[in-house]
Structures are given as structure tokens and as C-alpha cells.
Write a protein that holds these residues in place. Structure first.
Motif, short mmCIF file in Angstrom:
data_model
loop_
_atom_site.label_atom_id
_atom_site.label_comp_id
_atom_site.label_asym_id
_atom_site.label_seq_id
_atom_site.Cartn_x
_atom_site.Cartn_y
_atom_site.Cartn_z
N GLY A 24 0.81 -1.35 -0.13
CA GLY A 24 0.03 0.00 0.10
C GLY A 24 0.85 1.11 0.01
N LEU A 25 1.92 1.39 1.02
CA LEU A 25 2.85 2.43 0.89
C LEU A 25 3.56 2.85 -0.29
CD1 LEU A 25 3.73 2.79 4.72
CD2 LEU A 25 1.73 3.60 3.50
N MET A 26 4.03 1.73 -0.80
CA MET A 26 4.69 1.66 -2.24
C MET A 26 3.79 2.17 -3.29
SD MET A 26 7.93 1.15 -2.07
CE MET A 26 8.41 0.69 -3.76
N THR A 27 2.63 1.76 -3.28
CA THR A 27 1.67 2.47 -4.35
C THR A 27 1.50 3.97 -4.11
OG1 THR A 27 0.50 0.19 -4.22
CG2 THR A 27 -0.81 2.36 -5.08
N THR A 32 2.24 9.84 -8.57
CA THR A 32 2.33 11.46 -8.44
C THR A 32 0.85 12.01 -7.92
OG1 THR A 32 2.26 12.09 -10.57
CG2 THR A 32 4.51 11.71 -9.76
N ARG A 33 -0.09 11.37 -8.11
CA ARG A 33 -1.45 11.75 -7.81
C ARG A 33 -1.44 11.99 -6.27
NH1 ARG A 33 -5.59 11.02 -11.65
NH2 ARG A 33 -4.91 9.91 -13.33
N ARG A 34 -2.45 13.04 -6.04
CA ARG A 34 -3.19 12.93 -4.61
C ARG A 34 -3.73 11.65 -4.32
NH1 ARG A 34 -2.73 17.63 -2.17
NH2 ARG A 34 -4.36 17.30 -0.59
N CYS A 35 -3.67 11.03 -3.11
CA CYS A 35 -4.10 9.76 -2.91
C CYS A 35 -4.60 9.52 -1.48
CB CYS A 35 -3.42 8.54 -3.36
SG CYS A 35 -1.77 8.56 -2.74
N VAL A 36 -5.16 8.52 -1.09
CA VAL A 36 -5.81 8.18 0.22
C VAL A 36 -5.30 6.94 0.61
CG1 VAL A 36 -7.84 8.26 2.04
CG2 VAL A 36 -7.72 9.95 0.05
N ALA A 385 6.56 -4.76 -3.08
CA ALA A 385 7.13 -3.53 -3.32
C ALA A 385 7.21 -3.24 -5.07
CB ALA A 385 8.59 -3.52 -3.02
N ALA A 386 7.25 -4.25 -5.58
CA ALA A 386 7.30 -4.12 -7.16
C ALA A 386 5.85 -3.94 -7.64
CB ALA A 386 7.60 -5.93 -7.90
N TYR A 387 4.80 -4.70 -7.30
CA TYR A 387 3.69 -4.47 -7.82
C TYR A 387 3.00 -2.96 -7.11
CZ TYR A 387 2.28 -8.62 -10.51
OH TYR A 387 1.97 -9.23 -11.58
N GLY A 388 3.35 -2.80 -5.95
CA GLY A 388 2.98 -1.36 -5.48
C GLY A 388 3.46 -0.28 -6.49
N GLN A 393 2.53 3.61 -10.80
CA GLN A 393 2.93 4.31 -11.91
C GLN A 393 1.81 4.05 -13.05
OE1 GLN A 393 6.26 1.60 -13.02
NE2 GLN A 393 7.51 2.74 -11.33
N ALA A 394 0.96 3.15 -12.84
CA ALA A 394 -0.28 2.74 -13.63
C ALA A 394 -1.08 3.79 -13.34
CB ALA A 394 -0.72 1.46 -13.57
N LEU A 395 -1.28 4.28 -12.10
CA LEU A 395 -2.34 5.30 -11.77
C LEU A 395 -1.76 6.59 -12.50
CD1 LEU A 395 -3.09 4.58 -8.04
CD2 LEU A 395 -4.51 4.25 -9.88
N ASP A 396 -0.55 6.77 -12.74
CA ASP A 396 -0.07 8.08 -13.20
C ASP A 396 -0.48 8.08 -14.77
OD1 ASP A 396 0.62 9.15 -10.88
OD2 ASP A 396 2.84 9.08 -11.45
#
Length: 522
Positions: A24-27, A32-36, A385-388, A393-396
């Protein structure tokens, strides 16, 4: 960033990351988005731990040694996975291993190093090379999480909501539209079109487990109700060396495989060695379990291999043993198998995407194809860590539509009592280290009527999937089908499919609905 819940309109439309472990924290740190980020407890808490990441002792596997390579790491991973790994996923993650170590170093993780500055590398079961990077000796998870929590606290675009528990995904036209959650007992719905599940595993559905109390498969249940596919649910890895001390129902503390990697041996009360300590985890766990069932007490003996170096080399484990009146320098450590890691989960692709628009999953809740039927030691931190990183990056790289202006009403019927001790005993008895068709049937008959609860739903999926796999493979071992029978085809189903199959089994009588070879194993 704030610890308090801001006005809902300030959070509307931001990606919601459910879980504050490594994945979760790696995600959150990789977008670079604002996230919760939703954290079940306090973000800095270690005792009790909010998730499994902080408990990781051994370390993170990565091909960074001079005699190692990603190809060798991949080969070991595929071998341990017993035919169920996705080779493309294995290749990508093992190739990214060294870069992930570097990325975590940049985020503040202080790895243990040799005098020349190179990484200290440990050896664990089924690895052909020393490739386990560790921090704080046997406190790797805690050291990693401490660094990531500090970095998250310094990142204003990340909002952390503590004491938050996800309830259900709100769907609209087949896509994510929001998330129902409870924050310190207050029920609310946050509008969003992007949810990342990083909720951990299922270990606390079993009587003996190394997992924290929250590892009850709630994220799996949330994903299943949203329509996601669950895969490889039968594959639950039992760690062979959990400290056999404490009260019934308490989390068992892990005696890391790294101790065996340094030469500690498994013996019984007579001092006799009875198995190869660095075989795959499933093999060692079954050897320990069988010896226990023959009436023996099991010990991990590090006196000769580690001896006086134990307090320095394994300080956290040494302190743990001492707290139970055991001195591992002069005494063997009593151990027994415990549910440790779930290889199954929400089926995702190499970007962490599920089949539901707007829903991703990372970490132990996800079924990525890396672990197959049996996780290679210390690959779990690497995968998280990899998938996070990849999901961040995918969210960006994607366009997130605005949530619907009118929030759909979510199903409010699901109830979530914590699994009781009898509930957990049923799973350990019928879906434990060694399984039988009759036992799995009995477990299904006892639990399948309870699919309205998160725990009942996930227990049923594990029992059903184990019953359908008519072979032994990796962490799934059936004494009535002790050999491998097929090509290892991955299993997967949606919740409607599961309900239809279970209903049919109940209507016709569970046993009579099975294939003939399942009713009368040969």
C-alpha cells in the motif's frame, strides 16, 4: 497530509489505497497523484502490528550478489512454484529485484552491509544462492516500514486515514464508483473510481498462524462481492517453524527460515534429526507435522551452528525466545507449523489490474502468478514492493473518470464478526498442512452456510478450491491424492460461480455431487 479525516469533498475522486503495509505505501509513494491510504490502526504502530509487512524477519530476495543473476532467481522461483507460476511475471519481478532494492534504499531503508559497503546476503530454503537482503538483522520488515512511514509522513499529497476499515466497493455500470468504510466506528462512503486493495492475507482464519489478527481475508471478500475473480485459493503456505509457545489463539511468532539458513537443524525430543531443513517450505512443514502426529515434540536447534552469535545475528528472535524463558544459545527452540502466507487471492495482471474497471490489488491479497503453488522464501516483500510501484505508475498513466454525481446505494447486508476460535479450529483441522477429501467435505458442510460473513465466504472458497484440486501440488497436499496428477492448471472463479456450485452441491448432497473418483479415492 493529516491524520484526521478532512471534508469528504476534498477526497472525492482521489485513488483509495486500502492497506498501509509495504504494497500500500509503495503504491502511494510511486504515484504522483493525490491519494488516500486507509490504515486499520495507527500508521506507526508495531505492537499490535496493523499488518504482516512489519513482522517480516528474513528479508527481501533479489539477485544482487556477484555469483547470482535474475535468471537463477527466476529458476528457483519457478521450481518452488510447482508448475503454477506465470513465467512472464516471474521474469519481470526477478529482473526488477536489484532496482527495487535501490529504490527502497533511496526511500531511506538502511540495509545491513559488509565492511566494504556491499549488501549482507542471507540464504533461505530452496534458494540456490545467498540473495536475501536484510535490515536490522532479523527485523527487515520493521526497518522497511519505518522508512516508508517516515517518507509518507513527509509527502503532503498523501492523506492517511487511520482506524479505517473498508466494508465494500460501490459499483456503478460495472465499474468502481466508491468505497464504503468505517472510520473509528463512523460509517461513510467515499466517491472514487480507483481502489487499490492491499489488505494482506488469510492466516488468522486458522488456529495457528504467524499473521496479525486482521489477516482474515476481508479484502478478498470485498473484491469477490464486486465481481473480481479469485484464483489459487487452495494454496496456503504453512511455515514449519513458528515458536510453539503462548496461549491458544494467539499469533505465533515466527522463527525465521534464515536461522535454518545459517545451519540450525530440526530435531525431536530425543535429539534426532528427521528432515532436510532447507527443502521447500511445504516439504519441511509436512515433515514436521507428520513427526508431531507420531507423538513427537519438535525443536529448532541452533546451538552448534549459531551458538553464542545468536543474540547478535538474530536479536529480535533472541529477545522473543527470552520472553518465553528460552535461551537459544544453550537450548533448542520449540516449534510447530503455522499458517503463514496465502499464494491465492484476487487475480490481477502485470499492472495489478483486476477484471473490474477501477480495481487493483497488490501484496498478499493479490494472485499475481509469482508464487504459484508454493512461495519461494522472501519473494513476498519483493512482490509487494514491485506491484506497489507498478500500480502507482499505472495510476499516473491512466485517466480516472469522475465518480457518479449520485452515489449508488451499496449492499448493507454483509456482516463481519471476527472468526471465532471454533471457526479457526475447523479450518486448521480440515484445510491444514495435510488434507483429505472427506475432511474438506466436512469443513464445507460446516461453513458454507455462513457465506454472508467475510470469513465464512473466504473459508468456503479455500475449502471448495482444495476439494476441487484432485492432486497434491506445492502447499496443497491431500493424503488421498498424494501425487501430482495434471499440468497444474490454475483454479479461479467468481462469487456468483461459487454460490451456484455450492448451492448445487447442497441441493444434491455434497458428496453425491462430486465426481466418482473424488467420492472414492484410489
Amino acid at each position: 497530509m493529516t491524520r484526521h479525516l478532512p471534508a469528504l469533498e476534498q477526497l472525492a475522486g482521489q485513488p483509495l489505497i486500502v492497506g498501509a503495509g509495504l504494497a500500500g505505501l509503495m503504491t502511494a509513494l510511486s504515484t504522483t497523484r493525490r491519494c488516500v491510504v486507509l490504515c486499520a490502526g495507527r500508521l506507526e504502530d508495531v505492537t499490535p502490528p496493523p499488518g504482516s509487512s512489519v513482522l517480516a524477519q528474513g528479508g527481501m530476495a533479489a539477485a544482487v550478489g556477484p555469483d547470482d543473476s535474475p535468471a537463477l532467481h527466476a529458476a528457483d522461483t519457478l521450481q518452488a512454484g510447482a508448475g503454477l507460476c506465470d513465467p512472464q511475471v516471474v521474469d519481470r519481478i526477478t529482473r526488477d529485484g536489484p532496482a527495487i532494492i535501490t529504490r527502497l534504499t533511496d526511500l531511506g531503508v538502511k540495509w545491513d552491509r559488509q565492511a566494504d559497503g556491499s549488501l549482507q546476503l542471507g540464504l533461505e530454503a530452496a534458494h540456490s544462492r545467498r540473495r536475501i537482503a536484510h535490515a536490522g538483522e532479523d527485523a527487515t520488515g520493521a526497518m522497511i516500514m519505518r522508512a516508508l512511514v517516515a517518507r509518507v509522513r513527509q509527502t503532503p499529497r498523501i492523506t492517511v486515514i487511520e482506524h479505517a476499515h473498508a466494508r465494500d466497493i460501490v459499483m456503478h455500470d460495472g465499474a468502481v464508483a466508491g468505497l464504503r468504510l468505517a472510520v473509528s466506528g463512523r460509517e461513510l462512503t467515499l466517491p472514487t473510481t480507483a481502489v487499490v486493495l492491499a489488505t494482506g492475507g488469510v492466516g488468522s482464519l486458522f488456529a495457528d498462524t504467524t499473521n496479525p489478527a486482521g489477516a482474515t481475508g476481508s479484502g478478498l471478500a470485498i473484491a469477490a462481492r464486486a465481481g473480481a475473480v479469485l484464483g489459487n485459493m487452495e494454496f496456503v503456505q504453512f511455515h514449519p517453524t513458528a515458536l510453539s509457545a503462548g496461549k491458544e489463539g494467539q499469533r505465533l511468532c515466527l522463527i525465521s527460515e534464515a536461522v535454518r539458513g545459517e545451519g540450525a537443524i530440526l530435531v525431536d525430543e530425543t535429539g534426532a534429526r528427521f528432515t532436510e531443513e532447507l527443502a521447500t517450505r511445504d516439504t519441511v512443514a509436512r515433515a514436521v507435522w507428520r513427526h508431531m502426529m507420531q507423538g513427537h515434540r519438535i525443536y529448532l536447534d541452533a546451538r552448534k551452528a549459531v551458538g553464542a552469535d545468536f543474540p547478535h545475528h538474530f536479536p529480535a528472535i533472541f529477545a522473543l525466545c527470552q520472553s518465553h524463558g528460552i535461551d537459544p544459545v544453550t537450548q533448542p527452540i520449540p516449534v510447530r507449523p503455522a499458517a503463514h502466507y496465502h499464494m491465492g487471492g484476487v487475480v490481477v495482471d502485470m499492472q495489478g489490474r483486476t477484471g473490474i474497471t477501477g480495481l487493483w490489488a497488490a501484496g498478499e491479497v493479490a494472485c499475481t502468478g509469482l508464487h504459484g503453488a508454493n512461495r519461494l522464501a522472501s519473494n513476498s516483500l519483493l512482490e509487494a514492493a514491485a506491484y506497489g510501484s507498478w500500480i502507482g505508475q499505472a495510476l499516473d498513466g491512466c485517466t480516472l473518470p469522475a465518480p457518479p454525481s449520485v452515489m449508488p446505494v451499496a449492499d448493507m447486508e454483509t456482516v463481519r464478526p471476527a472468526p471465532s476460535q471454533p471457526y479457526r479450529r475447523i479450518m486448521s483441522h480440515y484445510a491444514g498442512v495435510i488434507r483429505t477429501g472427506d475432511g474438506l467435505l466436512e469443513g464445507l458442510q460446516r461453513l458454507s452456510a455462513d457465506m454472508r460473513t467475510d470469513a465464512g465466504l473466504i473459508c468456503t472458497t479455500i475449502l471448495y478450491a482444495a476439494l476441487q484440486r484432485h492432486e497434491s501440488r506445492g502447499a496443497h497436499f491431500r493424503s488421498d491424492f498424494p501425487t501430482s496428477r495434471d499440468a497444474g492448471v490454475s483454479s479461479g472463479f467468481t462469487l456468483p460461480e461459487l454460490r451456484t456450485r455450492i448451492a448445487s452441491m447442497v441441493d444434491t448432497g455434497i458428496r453425491s455431487s462430486l465426481p466418482e473418483h473424488e467420492r472414492t479415492p484410489t
